[in-house]
Motif scaffolding. Structure first.
Motif, PDB file in Angstrom:
ATOM      1  N   ARG A 158       0.808  -1.068   0.036  1.00  7.13           N
ATOM      2  CA  ARG A 158       0.027   0.142   0.070  1.00  7.13           C
ATOM      3  C   ARG A 158       0.799   1.323  -0.040  1.00  7.13           C
ATOM      4  NH1 ARG A 158      -4.906   1.040   0.241  1.00  7.13           N
ATOM      5  NH2 ARG A 158      -5.493  -0.880   0.551  1.00  7.13           N
ATOM      6  N   TYR A 197     -11.404 -14.415   1.075  1.00  3.89           N
ATOM      7  CA  TYR A 197     -10.668 -13.569   0.651  1.00  3.89           C
ATOM      8  C   TYR A 197      -9.737 -13.787  -0.526  1.00  3.89           C
ATOM      9  CZ  TYR A 197      -7.579 -15.594   4.454  1.00  3.89           C
ATOM     10  OH  TYR A 197      -7.094 -16.640   5.302  1.00  3.89           O
ATOM     11  N   VAL A 230      -6.411 -12.751  -3.238  1.00  2.00           N
ATOM     12  CA  VAL A 230      -5.253 -12.304  -3.107  1.00  2.00           C
ATOM     13  C   VAL A 230      -4.739 -12.159  -4.435  1.00  2.00           C
ATOM     14  CG1 VAL A 230      -2.869 -12.805  -2.104  1.00  2.00           C
ATOM     15  CG2 VAL A 230      -4.794 -13.544  -0.897  1.00  2.00           C
ATOM     16  N   PRO A 231      -4.554 -11.009  -5.168  1.00  2.00           N
ATOM     17  CA  PRO A 231      -4.089 -10.648  -6.402  1.00  2.00           C
ATOM     18  C   PRO A 231      -2.738 -10.330  -6.118  1.00  2.00           C
ATOM     19  CG  PRO A 231      -5.221  -8.557  -5.601  1.00  2.00           C
ATOM     20  CD  PRO A 231      -5.312  -9.568  -4.420  1.00  2.00           C
ATOM     21  N   ASN A 232      -1.832 -10.861  -7.285  1.00  2.00           N
ATOM     22  CA  ASN A 232      -0.661 -10.690  -7.461  1.00  2.00           C
ATOM     23  C   ASN A 232      -0.013 -10.444  -8.724  1.00  2.00           C
ATOM     24  OD1 ASN A 232       2.145 -10.348  -6.385  1.00  2.00           O
ATOM     25  ND2 ASN A 232       2.630 -12.472  -7.006  1.00  2.00           N
ATOM     26  N   SER A 279      -0.318  -4.639  -8.195  1.00  2.00           N
ATOM     27  CA  SER A 279      -0.825  -5.624  -7.298  1.00  2.00           C
ATOM     28  C   SER A 279      -1.775  -4.837  -6.360  1.00  2.00           C
ATOM     29  CB  SER A 279       0.218  -6.269  -6.581  1.00  2.00           C
ATOM     30  OG  SER A 279       0.947  -7.108  -7.307  1.00  2.00           O
ATOM     31  N   GLN A 280      -1.364  -3.530  -5.921  1.00  2.00           N
ATOM     32  CA  GLN A 280      -2.424  -2.959  -5.248  1.00  2.00           C
ATOM     33  C   GLN A 280      -3.496  -2.429  -5.881  1.00  2.00           C
ATOM     34  OE1 GLN A 280      -1.915  -2.226  -1.455  1.00  2.00           O
ATOM     35  NE2 GLN A 280      -3.919  -1.282  -2.010  1.00  2.00           N
ATOM     36  N   ALA A 335      -5.891  -5.019  -6.367  1.00  2.00           N
ATOM     37  CA  ALA A 335      -6.675  -5.469  -5.367  1.00  2.00           C
ATOM     38  C   ALA A 335      -7.830  -4.416  -4.790  1.00  2.00           C
ATOM     39  CB  ALA A 335      -5.599  -5.442  -4.109  1.00  2.00           C
ATOM     40  N   ASP A 336      -7.494  -3.083  -5.403  1.00  2.00           N
ATOM     41  CA  ASP A 336      -8.371  -1.956  -5.093  1.00  2.00           C
ATOM     42  C   ASP A 336      -9.583  -2.141  -5.912  1.00  2.00           C
ATOM     43  OD1 ASP A 336      -7.160  -0.758  -3.046  1.00  2.00           O
ATOM     44  OD2 ASP A 336      -6.035   0.833  -4.299  1.00  2.00           O
ATOM     45  N   GLU A 395     -12.079  -4.725  -4.924  1.00  2.00           N
ATOM     46  CA  GLU A 395     -12.576  -4.477  -3.754  1.00  2.00           C
ATOM     47  C   GLU A 395     -13.569  -3.124  -4.175  1.00  2.00           C
ATOM     48  OE1 GLU A 395     -10.162  -3.259  -0.375  1.00  2.00           O
ATOM     49  OE2 GLU A 395     -11.875  -2.320   0.726  1.00  2.00           O
ATOM     50  N   THR A 451     -17.059 -11.178  -1.125  1.00  2.00           N
ATOM     51  CA  THR A 451     -16.350 -12.205  -0.453  1.00  2.00           C
ATOM     52  C   THR A 451     -17.045 -12.942   0.437  1.00  2.00           C
ATOM     53  OG1 THR A 451     -15.849 -10.180   0.917  1.00  2.00           O
ATOM     54  CG2 THR A 451     -13.971 -10.947  -0.428  1.00  2.00           C
ATOM     55  N   TYR A 478      -6.064 -17.270  -4.980  1.00  2.00           N
ATOM     56  CA  TYR A 478      -4.800 -16.738  -5.259  1.00  2.00           C
ATOM     57  C   TYR A 478      -4.962 -16.299  -6.786  1.00  2.00           C
ATOM     58  CZ  TYR A 478      -3.169 -18.012  -0.665  1.00  2.00           C
ATOM     59  OH  TYR A 478      -2.909 -17.940   0.649  1.00  2.00           O
TER      60      TYR A 478
END
Lengths: 258, 277
Positions: A112, B78, B80-82, B106-107, B110-111, B114, B121, B136
């Protein structure tokens, strides 16, 4: 207001500009001036309220420029080093390399923080005249002192104040404004952590000082195009206050030395 | 001659094309490269997709594992993206821990997951407080030619639509979960977010779907994510030169058109996979 993070001696809180004048004139080369942001101001159709914000410049001796910026209970300390020698691997032949490091309050920087670093760095790169210092390095360190919402905008404001303090040439100033849209569709500017949590969407914009355009945008949650435009308009309005604060604080600071 | 001009003055080279409202690869300013999609290319993953946007290639694999839900959210699983940008895909990436760009990507993913609520979820919960699925989502870049974010989101969305989770029953006596690998069911996809990236040249000219060369010469980048209801899930502009309201509206309009195209493409590929079976 929680004041546990910085020694209370350095604080001046004022609701009226006259009181601030008295207090700041007593502090020598340091500058601290809190803007009475608690007062509701109605501009046009929507009201823009920011929490009380304040800043202190040149509070650290080692960095070339430093500033701490406080927005309500959110507080960030920024330090700038440079222009200095650059690592060969990071050297850019026609401009300076800017590195931004964000240090969280506890633990190590995570993914982050990396993404926030990218946002702050590219915003600073857009406003700094980096081509004036080719083959050199600039380092901006942002330390979180307390997080109570609107952290990214506080990073941006602290960064801009620190860059100003370092005396680096810039094409324009910038400021950060965070807007939250709550479940009723109301826009809250400069939300606290609790307000952020309850919000449906959260947006942070960096606004430049010359044309009030959007330099950076980072959003969370889903929203309509109309809501986005409203938030941008509100942020532009709020940015006026922050730029006025920048101007006042710099004027106060240099009126004493000149 | 042209090759020499391109090497010596890359910015001037691009400008001379942009002046004529076209780009060195023959595209118009608001034209995407050809997008190719292949679904279910990894047989060992629970869901997978391979996307090519021009030369940019992203492969996404989804692996579902059983885990304990967190104490804060006992009724949720949950995701978990990467994003991985290995040295294989471009010379600009070095081996070692992920760099800033990979971490920021990645962030961003993930955003978007969401914000858009592509998957709720809560759907991943099996037994409240005891057992849930964790997905994953690994996105690997095989060839880097700009605009990885758009390709990553398409790959992720297609892979999620392709994911088949095995049915699970909890044995009352032993209190242990039992998997039924024969019986599988798909995930419920609530929204279809699609990203559209833009580059700004010389603080004014807007181009869509930039190549890596255009990315490195541009003064700003911008990514708009929209879903099928025309709501914005993300407006990500990490910095760079500023943008007027009209230009922003132009970007959003282009993004909604792109969303329709990609949505149609994914549906078409899934349909063709089904009929082939």
């Amino acid at each position: 207001m929680q004041l546990s993070t910085i020694p209370p001696r350095s604080y001046v809180i004022s609701k009226s500009p006259s009181a601030a004048k008295q207090m700041t004139s007593s502090t020598l080369d340091r500058l601290l001036f809190l803007h009475g942001g608690g007062v509701m101001e109605v501009c046009g159709s929507s009201s823009v309220t920011l929490r009380e914000f304040g800043c202190e410049q040149s509070l650290l001796s080692r960095p070339d420029g430093s500033a701490s910026f406080i927005q309500g209970d959110t507080s960030v300390l920024a330090g700038v080093y440079g222009p200095a020698e650059v690592k060969v691997s990071k050297e850019i032949y026609d401009r300076a390399t800017l590195e931004v490091l964000i240090q969280p309050k506890v633990g190590l920087p995570s993914v982050r923080e990396r993404s926030q670093e990218q946002c702050v760095r590219e915003t600073c790169e857009a406003s700094l005249l980096l081509s004036l210092h080719p083959r050199s390095s600039l380092t901006l360190i942002l330390q979180v002192l307390h997080d109570d919402g609107s952290l990214l905008s506080c990073f941006l404001n602290a960064a801009c104040m620190a860059l100003m303090d370092a005396g680096l040439p810039m094409s324009c100033l910038f400021c950060g404004v965070t807007c939250a849209i709550d479940t009723d569709g109301q826009i809250i500017t400069d939300p606290t952590a609790a307000q952020e949590k309850e919000s449906r969407a959260l947006m942070t914009f960096a606004i430049d000082s010359t044309e009030r355009r959007v330099l950076m945008s980072s959003t969370k949650g889903s929203f309509s195009v109309h809501e986005l435009q409203q938030c941008i308009a509100v942020s532009q309005k709020a940015s006026e206050k922050i730029f006025q604060f920048y101007r006042d604080s710099v004027r106060r600071r240099y009126s004493k030395t000149l | 001659m042209a090759a020499g001009f391109k090497t010596a003055e890359p910015l001037e080279y691009h400008r001379s094309f942009l002046k004529e409202n076209c780009r060195p690869d023959g595209r118009e300013l608001s034209e995407f490269r050809t997008t190719t999609l292949n679904i279910g290319s990894i047989s060992t993953a629970d869901g997978s997709a391979l996307v090519k946007v021009g030369n940019t290639t992203i492969i996404c694999g989804i692996k579902a594992e059983l885990a304990n839900p967190t104490v804060e959210a006992p009724g949720k699983g949950y995701i978990v993206p990467n994003v991985d940008l290995p040295p294989l895909c471009s010379s600009r990436f070095r081996p070692g821990p992920p760099g800033e760009q990979a971490q920021a990507a990645s962030q961003f993913i993930a955003d978007v997951i969401e914000s858009s609520e592509v998957i709720q979820t809560e759907d991943l919960c099996i037994d409240r407080g005891k057992l849930c699925w964790v997905l994953y989502c690994d996105m690997m870049c095989l060839d880097y030619d700009g605009n990885v974010l758009d390709a990553c989101i398409v790959a992720l969305l297609a892979a999620l639509k392709n994911t088949q989770l095995p049915e699970i029953t909890i044995n009352k006596e032993t209190c242990s979960p039992e998997l039924n690998l024969e019986k599988r069911h798909g995930l419920h996809i609530h929204k279809h977010p699609v990203a559209t990236s833009f580059c700004i040249f010389d603080d004014s000219i807007l181009i869509v779907d930039p190549t890596s060369e255009e990315e490195s010469l541009a003064t700003a980048e911008l990514t708009v994510v929209t879903d099928e209801e025309d709501r914005l899930c993300s407006l990500h502009k990490p910095g760079g030169s500023s943008l007027t309201g009209e230009k922003l509206q132009e970007c959003i309009n282009r993004a909604t058109v792109r969303q329709r195209e990609i949505h149609k493409l994914i549906d078409k590929v899934i349909y063709s996979v089904k009929t082939a079976q």
